[in-house]
Design a protein around this motif. Structure first.
Motif, PDB file in Angstrom:
ATOM      1  N   ARG A 168       0.802  -1.222   0.000  1.00 28.85           N
ATOM      2  CA  ARG A 168       0.000   0.000   0.000  1.00 28.85           C
ATOM      3  C   ARG A 168       0.836   1.274   0.000  1.00 28.85           C
ATOM      4  NH1 ARG A 168      -4.955  -1.426   4.241  1.00 28.85           N
ATOM      5  NH2 ARG A 168      -5.739  -3.240   3.087  1.00 28.85           N
ATOM      6  N   ALA A 169       2.130   1.150   0.206  1.00 25.45           N
ATOM      7  CA  ALA A 169       2.993   2.332   0.161  1.00 25.45           C
ATOM      8  C   ALA A 169       3.075   2.847  -1.274  1.00 25.45           C
ATOM      9  CB  ALA A 169       4.381   1.989   0.687  1.00 25.45           C
ATOM     10  N   ILE A 170       2.900   4.156  -1.429  1.00 22.51           N
ATOM     11  CA  ILE A 170       2.877   4.767  -2.759  1.00 22.51           C
ATOM     12  C   ILE A 170       4.252   5.342  -3.070  1.00 22.51           C
ATOM     13  CG2 ILE A 170       1.803   6.510  -4.223  1.00 22.51           C
ATOM     14  CD1 ILE A 170      -0.635   6.380  -2.413  1.00 22.51           C
ATOM     15  N   LEU A 171       4.847   4.874  -4.137  1.00 27.75           N
ATOM     16  CA  LEU A 171       6.148   5.391  -4.563  1.00 27.75           C
ATOM     17  C   LEU A 171       5.947   6.713  -5.306  1.00 27.75           C
ATOM     18  CD1 LEU A 171       9.205   5.044  -4.894  1.00 27.75           C
ATOM     19  CD2 LEU A 171       8.744   3.755  -7.002  1.00 27.75           C
ATOM     20  N   ARG A 172       6.470   7.789  -4.723  1.00 26.31           N
ATOM     21  CA  ARG A 172       6.327   9.110  -5.316  1.00 26.31           C
ATOM     22  C   ARG A 172       7.548   9.527  -6.129  1.00 26.31           C
ATOM     23  NH1 ARG A 172       1.130  10.196  -5.815  1.00 26.31           N
ATOM     24  NH2 ARG A 172       0.002  10.227  -3.840  1.00 26.31           N
ATOM     25  N   VAL A 173       8.724   9.190  -5.623  1.00 27.56           N
ATOM     26  CA  VAL A 173       9.947   9.614  -6.301  1.00 27.56           C
ATOM     27  C   VAL A 173      10.959   8.481  -6.254  1.00 27.56           C
ATOM     28  CG1 VAL A 173      11.856  11.270  -6.350  1.00 27.56           C
ATOM     29  CG2 VAL A 173       9.572  12.031  -5.678  1.00 27.56           C
ATOM     30  N   LYS A 174      11.636   8.292  -7.381  1.00 30.79           N
ATOM     31  CA  LYS A 174      12.766   7.365  -7.424  1.00 30.79           C
ATOM     32  C   LYS A 174      13.861   8.007  -8.268  1.00 30.79           C
ATOM     33  CE  LYS A 174      14.268   2.709  -8.751  1.00 30.79           C
ATOM     34  NZ  LYS A 174      13.879   1.396  -9.338  1.00 30.79           N
ATOM     35  N   ASN A 175      14.922   8.416  -7.583  1.00 33.86           N
ATOM     36  CA  ASN A 175      16.059   9.043  -8.247  1.00 33.86           C
ATOM     37  C   ASN A 175      17.244   8.083  -8.214  1.00 33.86           C
ATOM     38  OD1 ASN A 175      14.649  11.497  -8.650  1.00 33.86           O
ATOM     39  ND2 ASN A 175      15.117  12.117  -6.547  1.00 33.86           N
ATOM     40  N   THR A 176      17.910   7.941  -9.338  1.00 33.71           N
ATOM     41  CA  THR A 176      19.050   7.038  -9.402  1.00 33.71           C
ATOM     42  C   THR A 176      20.228   7.695 -10.088  1.00 33.71           C
ATOM     43  OG1 THR A 176      18.298   6.085 -11.504  1.00 33.71           O
ATOM     44  CG2 THR A 176      17.563   4.989  -9.488  1.00 33.71           C
ATOM     45  N   THR A 177      21.396   7.267  -9.663  1.00 34.56           N
ATOM     46  CA  THR A 177      22.638   7.604 -10.357  1.00 34.56           C
ATOM     47  C   THR A 177      23.333   6.294 -10.689  1.00 34.56           C
ATOM     48  OG1 THR A 177      23.910   7.766  -8.304  1.00 34.56           O
ATOM     49  CG2 THR A 177      22.823   9.779  -9.084  1.00 34.56           C
ATOM     50  N   ALA A 178      24.542   6.396 -11.152  1.00 34.41           N
ATOM     51  CA  ALA A 178      25.267   5.170 -11.508  1.00 34.41           C
ATOM     52  C   ALA A 178      25.500   4.287 -10.290  1.00 34.41           C
ATOM     53  CB  ALA A 178      26.604   5.520 -12.169  1.00 34.41           C
ATOM     54  N   GLU A 179      25.589   4.916  -9.080  1.00 40.25           N
ATOM     55  CA  GLU A 179      25.902   4.143  -7.879  1.00 40.25           C
ATOM     56  C   GLU A 179      24.842   4.245  -6.797  1.00 40.25           C
ATOM     57  OE1 GLU A 179      29.676   5.455  -6.540  1.00 40.25           O
ATOM     58  OE2 GLU A 179      30.796   4.647  -8.251  1.00 40.25           O
ATOM     59  N   ASN A 180      24.100   5.347  -6.751  1.00 39.55           N
ATOM     60  CA  ASN A 180      23.172   5.606  -5.647  1.00 39.55           C
ATOM     61  C   ASN A 180      21.725   5.592  -6.107  1.00 39.55           C
ATOM     62  OD1 ASN A 180      25.388   6.051  -3.877  1.00 39.55           O
ATOM     63  ND2 ASN A 180      25.547   8.169  -4.602  1.00 39.55           N
ATOM     64  N   VAL A 181      20.815   5.437  -5.144  1.00 34.50           N
ATOM     65  CA  VAL A 181      19.384   5.452  -5.418  1.00 34.50           C
ATOM     66  C   VAL A 181      18.668   6.151  -4.256  1.00 34.50           C
ATOM     67  CG1 VAL A 181      19.009   3.195  -4.321  1.00 34.50           C
ATOM     68  CG2 VAL A 181      17.366   4.045  -6.015  1.00 34.50           C
ATOM     69  N   GLU A 182      17.639   6.869  -4.609  1.00 31.99           N
ATOM     70  CA  GLU A 182      16.834   7.564  -3.595  1.00 31.99           C
ATOM     71  C   GLU A 182      15.364   7.251  -3.832  1.00 31.99           C
ATOM     72  OE1 GLU A 182      16.210  12.103  -1.899  1.00 31.99           O
ATOM     73  OE2 GLU A 182      16.252  11.761  -4.064  1.00 31.99           O
ATOM     74  N   TYR A 183      14.659   6.860  -2.760  1.00 39.00           N
ATOM     75  CA  TYR A 183      13.230   6.570  -2.819  1.00 39.00           C
ATOM     76  C   TYR A 183      12.473   7.542  -1.913  1.00 39.00           C
ATOM     77  CZ  TYR A 183      14.293   1.982  -4.895  1.00 39.00           C
ATOM     78  OH  TYR A 183      14.730   0.971  -5.707  1.00 39.00           O
ATOM     79  N   ILE A 184      11.301   7.935  -2.354  1.00 40.94           N
ATOM     80  CA  ILE A 184      10.377   8.686  -1.500  1.00 40.94           C
ATOM     81  C   ILE A 184       9.019   8.006  -1.598  1.00 40.94           C
ATOM     82  CG2 ILE A 184       9.225  10.875  -1.039  1.00 40.94           C
ATOM     83  CD1 ILE A 184      11.575  12.324  -2.201  1.00 40.94           C
TER      84      ILE A 184
END
Length: 226
Positions: A168-184
């Motif tokens: 039920r968690a809604i993924l709003r943002v997913k930012n990625t680079t070559a090595e890192n990832v960010e989820y909101i």
């Protein structure tokens, strides 16, 4: 025509006695204290301002003062409207409820200034009861779960969130680079409470995932967003 207009204005120049003025102020003060208490108890959160609450009492008395001066004098009332129309207020109203209290104070001041105590008391009583019945209703807070980590743990992070909140968690943002990832992820208060009842600590679970560097849980509501 001018003589008739002058006689008409002179006919309505009535002034209040000192006793009536004192009664107007006393009743206005009594109702203003009711407004003071209503604002205090309905704004128990972080946005409560004691200075603004005192200003509401002063606003009621000032409005009563203006109405006592105007009385039934039509000419004076027109002049007062013209004088007040040049005033410009630049104070930002952060909470829509504050605007309601301001109009409530002005209405009470007008009623007391013209000795309409019944209307002022009855109207204030109805508004006060409404605040008691519906003042405890709170808006649903939204929570943002911010996750910073390495891309190596991307699949495991998504799986952990999916399992913990039953999809039920809604993924709003997913930012990625070559090595890192960010989820909101956007969560509701009920989702978090339900997870806590199952003894699920999302921070502990995520930090067990290889590559997770930071986990932040942010409450986003109307008060904070302003």
């Amino acid at each position: 025509m001018k003589k008739h207009l002058f006689d008409y204005l002179k006919m309505y120049e009535g002034s209040l006695s000192l006793q009536n003025v004192l009664i107007n102020f006393l009743i206005a003060l009594a109702i203003a204290m009711v407004i003071y208490l209503a604002y205090r108890f309905s704004h128990s959160g972080a946005v409560y301002s004691a200075k603004f609450n005192v200003s509401l009492v002063m606003l009621t008395l000032i409005t009563t003062l203006v109405m006592n001066v105007i009385g039934n004098n039509i000419a004076l009332s027109l002049g007062m409207v013209g004088a007040l129309s040049i005033v410009r207020f630049r104070t930002a109203i952060k909470d829509p409820r504050d605007t309601v209290f301001i109009f409530w104070c002005i209405a009470v001041g007008i009623c007391c200034g013209v000795s309409e105590y019944t209307i002022a008391a009855l109207g204030s009583g109805i508004i006060f009861l409404f605040l008691i019945l519906f003042g405890s209703i709170k808006s649903n807070d939204r929570f943002l779960l911010v996750i910073h980590g390495m891309r190596a743990g991307e699949t495991e992070i998504e799986s952990t969130i999916l399992t913990s909140y039953e999809g039920r968690a809604i993924l709003r943002v997913k930012n990625t680079t070559a090595e890192n990832v960010e989820y909101i992820y956007e969560l509701s208060e009920k989702m978090i409470e339900k997870a806590e009842k199952r003894n699920i600590s999302i921070t502990n679970l995520l930090y067990e995932v290889s590559g997770v560097e930071a986990v932040n849980l942010i409450c986003q509501n109307e008060e904070i967003s302003r």
